[in-house]
Scaffold this active site. Structure first.
Site, short mmCIF file in Angstrom:
data_model
loop_
_atom_site.label_atom_id
_atom_site.label_comp_id
_atom_site.label_asym_id
_atom_site.label_seq_id
_atom_site.Cartn_x
_atom_site.Cartn_y
_atom_site.Cartn_z
N ASP A 122 0.86 -1.18 0.00
CA ASP A 122 0.00 0.00 0.00
C ASP A 122 0.90 1.23 0.00
O ASP A 122 1.98 1.21 0.60
CB ASP A 122 -0.91 0.01 1.23
CG ASP A 122 -1.98 -1.07 1.18
OD1 ASP A 122 -2.34 -1.49 0.06
OD2 ASP A 122 -2.45 -1.49 2.25
N ASP A 140 -7.34 -0.98 -4.17
CA ASP A 140 -8.30 -0.61 -3.13
C ASP A 140 -9.25 0.48 -3.60
O ASP A 140 -10.43 0.49 -3.23
CB ASP A 140 -7.57 -0.15 -1.87
CG ASP A 140 -6.74 -1.24 -1.22
OD1 ASP A 140 -7.04 -2.43 -1.44
OD2 ASP A 140 -5.77 -0.90 -0.52
#
Length: 170
Positions: A122, A140
């Site tokens: 991430d 995401d």
């Protein structure tokens, strides 16, 4: 009729591949920067910076664990959810299929990382002052947009059907 279905399936496949490829390219670029010794912590705006974090949990870092039995059970759960999404994509009609394709494209991107790296990279960090939102990635974003759109369509279509039924009753 078959030609229309084929075009729909191909467009959904294109969405899945585009999201998967975009997600992979962004992660590949940042991981390569990191492996060459570049510090992955730079600011783009006062509210947005790029910071590489490895997520061993599910969405937004929930249920983060080390690579152990629980991690592998989560990965199996993600695989099962992806299979359900594929089934739903063929079963549903209309625009819902495209939202499922968005979710599936993002989910497959993160699943690839879970299997390949035993964690999901991430890197998008949104914040206001010292309040930081969860760090997330391109996959995401598409998963969240797809889910939000599905919820919106379900709520909106229920109201339209309810209004039609009330008009027919009167």
């Amino acid at each position: 009729m078959l030609d229309i279905k084929l075009k729909n399936y191909l467009s959904q496949l294109f969405i899945i591949i585009f999201i998967f490829a975009t997600d992979r390219a962004s992660k590949y670029y940042l991981i390569n920067l990191y492996e060459t010794g570049t510090d992955i912590d730079f600011y783009i705006f006062s509210f947005l910076n790029i910071y590489l974090a490895w997520n061993t949990g599910v969405g937004f870092g929930l249920f983060s664990t080390d690579a152990n039995v629980f991690y592998h059970l989560l990965t199996i759960l993600v695989v099962i959810i992806n299979l359900i999404l594929i089934f739903l994509m063929f079963k549903l009609v209309g625009i819902r299929r495209y939202f499922i394709a968005m979710i599936l494209g993002g989910s497959l991107g993160n699943l690839f990382d879970r299997i390949n790296y035993f964690a999901v990279p991430d890197f998008i960090d949104l914040h206001i002052g010292n309040f930081h939102w969860f760090i997330f990635n391109i996959a995401d974003i598409f998963i969240t947009i797809g889910i939000a759109c599905l919820i919106f369509v379900e709520l909106f279509s229920k109201n339209i059907n309810k209004d039609k039924n009330e008009t027919n009753i009167q």
